[in-house]
Design a protein around this motif. Sequence first.
Motif: not given
Ligand SMILES: [Cu+2]
Length: 353
Positions: A156-159, A198-200, A206-208, A211-213
């Motif tokens: 998936h796309p992430h940042t 964290h991912c934004h 959903k991204h939080m 586990g994206m932090y």
């Molecule tokens: Cu993400």
Amino acid sequence: MSLDKKKDYQKRGWSRRHFLKAGIGGVLGTAGAMLLPGLLGNGNRVETGTSHAMGGMSHGSGDHKMDPNKMTKKASKESLDNAHRILKEFDYGEVEKLEDGRTLRKYTITAMEKEVEIAPGVFYPAWTYNGQVPGPTLRATEGDLLRITFQNSASHPHTIHFHGIHPGNMDGVYEIVYPGKSFTYEFTAEPFGCHLYHCHVMPLKKHMEKGMYGAFIIDPKEPREEANEMVMVMNAFDTDFDEENEFYTVNGFANAYMDRMIDVKVGEKLRIYLVNVTEFDLINSFHIHGNLFKLFRTGTQLDHYEFTDTVMLCQGERSVLEMSFKFPGKFMFHAHQSEFSELGWMGVFNVKE
Ligand SMILES: [Cu+2]
């Protein structure tokens, strides 16, 4: 939990607790066995693994005597090692001196999908930074130049969105990094304090929840006094994907610091970098027994804000806590929301002379 859902649950006399009681023994097997942690000093847990794993909590039956040793399945050495590593591990990056005398710190972060163990025998399909939840604790000193190479190896796309002060094009909001692509964030570390990243990417929750932090610590130029330092990222997991949490953890593993206590010494200065990234619940909290701590909100000032034994943090809030123990013994720390602590957010400082 949504209001509609809450009303519906109330009508049916249903709650997370009921879900766990009815479902976890059958659906997740031995997972339910950890929900009520065994307490203080006895490492010999009996594995129950039955649908009566929550039996100690049942009401209306005289048969259920509280035997704490029967309430938790023993966490694996690997999981406890991992939780204790995250507690004490700081990633200072690869360090270079620039011509102008500044310090350059280079970090590499890779987004990847990975199943992580969040409680004994319970695996969660996480979206991770570097294969762990929380991601690595990045640490720098105010004024350092940071260069973070972000590779998206997930599907998936992430940042990476960093808290702190930086230019708009380094904010990790509009520069979406698609699978197989990478992006390099570069900015000066400021201000000092206990931050997070964290991912934004939308939908953010959903991204939080996946586990994206991770924690992001910026030290003041004049370092804080020496201390036994640790990081505690308060998080939670929604294992049945109904947008409410079944497990509450610190650094990603339920009761990690209960099943293996954190050893400290009488009089030793402790410093906890505390970050709340619990999704779905508005607040989380930290409470210490037999002691009080100096509270530095966000850690951006060197004078403490309060001397207390409980701090409540909203989603994304963080604090630095400083304390030392006057007496030896086993002192619990936990969320003061009783439900959270019963569902995994509990630990013990084992204070020795
Ligand atoms: Cu993400």
